[in-house]
Design a protein around this motif. Structure first.
Motif, short mmCIF file in Angstrom:
data_model
loop_
_atom_site.label_atom_id
_atom_site.label_comp_id
_atom_site.label_asym_id
_atom_site.label_seq_id
_atom_site.Cartn_x
_atom_site.Cartn_y
_atom_site.Cartn_z
N MET A 264 1.19 -2.65 -2.05
CA MET A 264 1.64 -1.58 -2.95
C MET A 264 0.43 -0.88 -3.58
O MET A 264 0.40 0.34 -3.69
CB MET A 264 2.55 -2.16 -4.05
CG MET A 264 3.93 -2.58 -3.55
SD MET A 264 4.85 -1.22 -2.79
CE MET A 264 4.81 -1.67 -1.08
N SER A 265 -0.57 -1.64 -3.99
CA SER A 265 -1.70 -0.97 -4.65
C SER A 265 -2.50 -0.15 -3.64
O SER A 265 -3.05 0.89 -3.98
CB SER A 265 -2.56 -1.98 -5.42
OG SER A 265 -3.29 -2.75 -4.52
N ALA B 205 2.54 8.44 -11.46
CA ALA B 205 1.82 7.21 -11.84
C ALA B 205 2.59 5.99 -11.35
O ALA B 205 3.81 5.90 -11.52
CB ALA B 205 1.65 7.17 -13.35
N GLY B 206 1.89 5.08 -10.72
CA GLY B 206 2.53 3.84 -10.27
C GLY B 206 3.33 4.01 -8.99
O GLY B 206 3.85 3.06 -8.44
N LYS B 207 3.44 5.25 -8.52
CA LYS B 207 4.23 5.47 -7.29
C LYS B 207 3.35 5.29 -6.06
O LYS B 207 2.13 5.29 -6.14
CB LYS B 207 4.83 6.88 -7.32
CG LYS B 207 5.92 7.05 -8.38
CD LYS B 207 6.94 8.08 -7.94
CE LYS B 207 8.22 8.02 -8.74
NZ LYS B 207 8.14 8.66 -10.05
N ILE B 208 4.03 5.14 -4.94
CA ILE B 208 3.31 4.99 -3.67
C ILE B 208 3.72 6.10 -2.72
O ILE B 208 4.73 6.77 -2.94
CB ILE B 208 3.62 3.62 -3.01
CG1 ILE B 208 5.13 3.46 -2.77
CG2 ILE B 208 3.09 2.47 -3.85
CD1 ILE B 208 5.49 2.33 -1.83
N ILE B 209 2.93 6.27 -1.67
CA ILE B 209 3.32 7.17 -0.57
C ILE B 209 3.35 6.36 0.71
O ILE B 209 2.39 5.64 1.03
CB ILE B 209 2.33 8.35 -0.43
CG1 ILE B 209 2.50 9.32 -1.60
CG2 ILE B 209 2.55 9.07 0.89
CD1 ILE B 209 1.75 10.62 -1.42
N ILE B 210 4.45 6.45 1.41
CA ILE B 210 4.60 5.67 2.65
C ILE B 210 5.65 6.35 3.53
O ILE B 210 6.50 7.08 3.03
CB ILE B 210 5.01 4.20 2.32
CG1 ILE B 210 4.92 3.31 3.56
CG2 ILE B 210 6.39 4.15 1.70
CD1 ILE B 210 5.08 1.82 3.26
N GLN C 228 7.40 1.68 -6.38
CA GLN C 228 6.88 0.54 -5.64
C GLN C 228 8.02 -0.37 -5.19
O GLN C 228 9.06 -0.44 -5.83
CB GLN C 228 5.89 -0.24 -6.52
CG GLN C 228 4.66 0.56 -6.82
CD GLN C 228 3.57 -0.28 -7.44
OE1 GLN C 228 3.49 -1.49 -7.23
NE2 GLN C 228 2.72 0.36 -8.21
N PHE C 229 7.79 -1.07 -4.10
CA PHE C 229 8.82 -1.98 -3.58
C PHE C 229 8.78 -3.30 -4.35
O PHE C 229 7.72 -3.79 -4.71
CB PHE C 229 8.58 -2.28 -2.10
CG PHE C 229 8.53 -1.06 -1.21
CD1 PHE C 229 9.05 0.16 -1.64
CD2 PHE C 229 7.98 -1.14 0.06
CE1 PHE C 229 9.01 1.28 -0.82
CE2 PHE C 229 7.93 -0.02 0.89
CZ PHE C 229 8.44 1.19 0.45
#
Lengths: 349, 613
Positions: A345-346, B219-224, B407-408
């Motif tokens: 995740m990070s 903030a705190g998010k992800i890209i996938i 986030q997962f």
């Protein structure tokens, strides 16, 4: 060792893991009386019994057809999977990957292997997946009432008078060329040869491909058939005499080393091939294929062990699997810990 | 649109005296397939994300290795919308072949950035034109001719950064991450970005209203992408056997899975706790999955429409012989080869009923990358619990595009390996019948090959069988088996992911949808609220068989619009089979099936027309 403990009344003969032959039997056959497949089932029972195979550690696989029904007629104590037509190889591959500690014996037919299943057959041979692959080969489709299969010989004749005008696929030549590491042909009527070959097959690590001519008494045992009892009795031409000494047997055999090709098997057993054709070397792949092609031209049905290679890595070796079966690995070994997800995740932020 | 932000661009004389448009537009980058624009687009996307602005990216690519046109659209949306929009306001035209068509597609007031020599201005006088000598700028910063094709793409990143006010330090940070271990490559690329930036600063006075301004929404998010997320789900499900055959758009799911397995699933001794097999075709892939599932391994495959068709016979075996296995289907357009690089939701019916005879399957329908992950692992639990193949249906849009996400979360429950008897259990029980419903849940107990007990074995077959796994052709035994399978499927309604109620208020009209349609539908609902003052209820379906809540939702509305991305209203058809007759008549369809992801405006317009608003 295969010795019984002394009792008041002598019990049945036990094998070296202490089981009587009845523990290797299956359900009652529903195939025709006299079908070659039944004789092969009997030899499988004998071989498994004599080799002391633990039935629970063997998986029986099959596709669809008369032959593929037969796993129901031997070894009821083994898990069995009668899958779909021509697809036994892929199911077997998956089953092996789930638990590579187990042994596996698959029964297919000539239609199941050489027609609908030839694609998967080819790739199974390439992978050298540890399993015994038996083709119960009668050259016809039995359950659909006697059409030619792709192993029917050119010029052979159906009961209805139809002549086969396409060449046969030689499954042995194909298997050798593609990478199977133990390839032979036998005849359901040759008890001695078939039993020895099956016992050696159990000792082998890698793909064993045995094409066993197994006459169909209902649809392909007549004059003009090249897969009949009569034809085999006349034209069966053994390339070697197959002998086998299991690792747990303490038998000293005197032989002239010039006459016998002695192969040490994976489990320490010996496969002893007495030369019948001059200087036939079963480790020479190109020669094996050439010999089969020449025999075909001469209308001979060669039997015996054509090719063996005890060195080639198996599919499992190439995958570098853990020793334990994948099926029962604990969660701690299969689900990565929370820290692993946190790290991922990070890295995605 | 420019909601209330009426600051005039007085400080930049070139900006027309009208509202600036901040964080609410799309950029369309038109290039040639194989020209290496992926890195540049990815840096652009991540830079906007790095500025805290909600963003999404879509790659519209051809079924081709190199040479055909490809478009990448990036949408920045202060409101968090991530669906495709019909028009992109900003065009970067780097493909001479499509340049005319691309600039003609721009809306009035749009922006075109193009190679100077192309003179695209001749086609439009109602868009802001920014000619850039890309080749000259590239040659100046990149001495190696063979690298210029790749580096050239970074020049437009720099130009856009200047024109749209993207923070250059964020771009730099993104590039450093992307080329973490290659300092020289980083320098070369960032040099090109800077050169583009400086050229624009010097030569291209701002003449359009589009701007980016930092927000705090990422903030705190992800890209996938969805495929990577689904693969991650499978790995966290503890998958052990993966069998597959390459096919667009599912290949990257397996690649992601394999990468993670290599990373996390090799023992300290260097041995693999997994097997990945590239099969000879999809028939073999599903055969291996079922062989492994029968043997007790957690097994999976991933494919797309043509592969699904090939898997049909085995899918029926899995259903009838009750063998677990997980099949991901990343849908693309059909029929037949269709458009392999375009998205669709048209595999729903074929997967739900895949195979001959009375076969039906559990199908999970993730609607976000987070659900790709969550359903990715839940599918394995369900499959082993229900002893049946489970399909996870995503699509090219979800699978191959980058999405912003929360986030997962790590799975909160241990693996559910289903009903398996061990040798010790058999010692206690004496024997068992494989297909007997002893617990009243329509699920029998199974044993795994290798179980060391004389009564452990059973005979698995796709032919008629009784509850002791024996062969049968007896009518009553067949009926008993089929009825138990139907009961099991019925029970699955309660076990599969429940639908999500996005809104269930007082509206007489409702929406039903699944998967990627959700992104556009959420936006459309807002448009309807704003423009037509209607607040339409909405339930998002997440699995088949349908949960009872879906029946209730239809029952409590007068009309229900089923929105989906296929021609034949497959979701609506499946619902019609499931709903009571008096409910069926309430269903209406809004369909979109041109291969592009559905957009909000399409839904809004169709709804307005059909409702007579």
């Amino acid at each position: 060792m295969a010795t019984t403990t002394p009792t008041a009344t002598p019990g049945p003969k036990l094998n070296h893991i202490g089981l009587p032959v009845i523990e290797y039997r299956g359900g009652k056959s529903t195939l025709c009386a006299g079908c070659g497949h039944n004789a092969i089932s009997e030899r499988i029972i004998d071989a498994m019994f004599e080799m002391g195979v633990e039935p629970e550690r063997m998986m029986k696989m099959s596709g669809i057809g008369c032959s593929s029904k037969s796993p129901a007629y031997f070894m009821s104590r083994s898990h069995s999977f009668n899958s779909v037509h021509g697809r036994m190889p892929s199911v077997s591959t998956g089953a092996h990957l789930a638990n590579h500690q187990l042994q596996m014996l698959g029964v297919s037919g000539d239609g199941d292997t050489a027609s609908i299943g030839v694609g998967q057959f080819v790739h199974l041979m390439r992978r050298n997946l540890p399993m015994i692959y038996i083709i119960e080969d009668n050259g016809v489709y039995g359950l659909t009432k006697g059409q030619f299969s792709a192993t029917a010989d050119l010029g052979s004749k159906l009961k209805t008078g139809i002549i086969n005008d396409l060449p046969a696929i030689d499954t042995c030549a194909l298997a050798i060329q593609l990478g199977a590491t133990f390839v032979g042909r036998s005849f359901s009527g040759d008890k001695k040869q078939l039993l020895a070959m099956l016992k050696a097959a159990i000792s082998h690590k890698g793909t064993v491909m045995l094409d066993v001519i197994s006459p169909c008494v209902t649809f392909n045992d007549h004059e003009g058939s090249t897969k009949s009892y009569k034809f085999m009795q006349e034209f069966d031409e053994p390339i070697n005499e197959v002998g086998f000494v299991a690792s747990f047997e303490d038998i000293a055999v005197d032989y002239n080393s010039g006459e016998i090709y002695d192969v040490e098997m994976h489990d320490g057993s010996s496969l002893r091939l007495r030369k019948l054709h001059e200087d036939y070397d079963p480790t020479d792949k190109a020669n094996a294929v050439r010999t089969l092609m020449e025999a075909e031209e001469k209308n001979e049905v060669l039997t015996g062990v054509f090719y063996i290679n005890t060195e080639k890595p198996t599919f499992t070796d190439l995958l570098n699997l853990v020793d334990e079966p994948l099926s029962t690995l604990p969660e701690s070994m299969t689900r990565p810990p929370k820290e692993a997800l946190d790290r991922l995740m990070s890295s995605l932020q | 649109m420019a909601t209330g932000d009426l600051a005039l661009g007085q400080e930049q004389g070139a900006i027309k005296a009208r509202a600036r448009i901040i964080n609410d537009f799309s950029i369309n980058v038109a290039t040639v397939n194989g020209s290496g624009s992926q890195s540049a687009n990815s840096v652009l996307l991540k830079s906007i994300f790095g500025m805290g602005i909600p963003v999404s990216g879509k790659n519209l690519f051809p079924s081709n290795i190199a040479g055909l046109p490809t478009w990448y659209t990036i949408r920045a949306s202060k409101d968090g919308y991530v669906a495709r929009t019909r028009d992109a306001e900003i065009l970067v035209a780097l493909n001479a072949e499509t340049a005319k068509q691309d600039i003609e597609a721009l809306p009035t007031g749009g922006v075109a950035i193009y190679e100077e020599s192309q003179n695209l201005k001749q086609y439009r006088d109602d868009v802001a034109c920014y000619p850039v000598p890309f080749d000259k700028i590239t040659a100046a910063v990149c001495s190696e001719a063979k690298l210029r094709k790749l580096v050239r793409n970074m020049v437009y990143v720099g130009v856009l950064a200047q024109l749209l006010s993207i923070d250059l330090t964020v771009v730099e940070g993104g590039l450093r991450k992307q080329f973490a271990k290659k300092q020289k490559v980083f320098e070369l690329n960032f040099g090109a970005v800077k050169a583009g930036f400086e050229y624009a600063q010097e030569k291209l006075p701002k003449q359009d209203p589009f701007m980016l301004e930092a927000m705090d929404e990422t903030a705190g998010k992800i890209i996938i992408d969805g495929n990577a997320a689904a693969g991650m789900g499978a790995v966290f499900a503890g998958v052990t056997v993966v069998a597959w055959y390459p096919i667009t758009p599912s290949t990257s799911l397996i690649e992601a899975t394999t990468d993670l397995l290599k990373k996390f699933r090799v023992t300290p001794e260097g041995k693999a706790t997994f097997a990945v097999v590239q099969a000879e075709d999809e028939l073999a892939a599903i055969g291996m999955v079922l062989g492994a599932g029968w043997g007790g391994a957690r097994s999976m495959t991933s494919t797309s429409g043509p592969g699904i068709s090939l898997m049909a016979e085995f899918a029926g075996l899995g259903y009838f012989a009750e063998i677990p296995g997980v099949i991901f289907d990343v849908q693309r357009t059909g029929p037949s080869t269709g458009m392999p690089t375009r998205t669709s939701q048209a595999d729903l019916l074929s997967t739900a009923f895949l195979s001959h005879g009375d076969t039906k399957h559990v199908v999970l329908l993730p609607g976000s990358v987070k659900e790709c992950f969550e359903f990715g692992y839940a599918a394995f639990d369900l499959s082993e619990r229900l002893q049946t193949p489970v399909f996870v249906l995503t699509d090219l849009d979800l699978g191959m595009n980058n999405w912003m996400s929360e986030q997962f979360d790590y799975p909160d429950k241990p693996l559910d390996r289903g009903k398996v008897l061990t040798a010790e259990d058999l010692q206690r029980l004496g024997s068992f019948a494989r297909y007997r419903d002893v617990d009243g849940d329509a699920i029998g107990w199974r044993t795994l090959p290798g179980t060391r007990h004389p009564k452990a074995a059973y005979f698995t077959r796709g032919s008629g069988h009784n509850d002791a796994a024996g062969y049968t052709e007896k009518p009553h035994e067949y009926v008993a088996l089929m009825e138990r399978l139907a009961r099991k499927f019925e029970n699955a309604r309660k076990l599969v992911p429940a639908p999500v109620v996005v809104k269930d208020g007082s509206s007489k009209v409702g929406f039903l949808a699944y998967g990627t349609t959700d992104f556009a539908l959420r936006e459309s609902r807002d448009q309807l609220k704003k423009e037509n003052d209607v607040d339409v209820d909405y339930m998002r379906i997440r699995a088949y068989p349908f949960a009872h809540e879906i029946h209730d939702f239809v029952a409590s509305h007068e009309r229900v619009y089923v929105v989906e991305q296929d021609r034949d209203a497959q979701l609506a058809s499946l619902l019609k089979l499931d709903l009571p007759a008096e409910q069926v008549v309430k269903l209406r369809s809004i369909l979109h099936y041109n291969g592009l992801p559905i957009d909000a405006r399409t839904i809004t317009e169709e709804f307005v027309t059909k409702e007579g608003l």
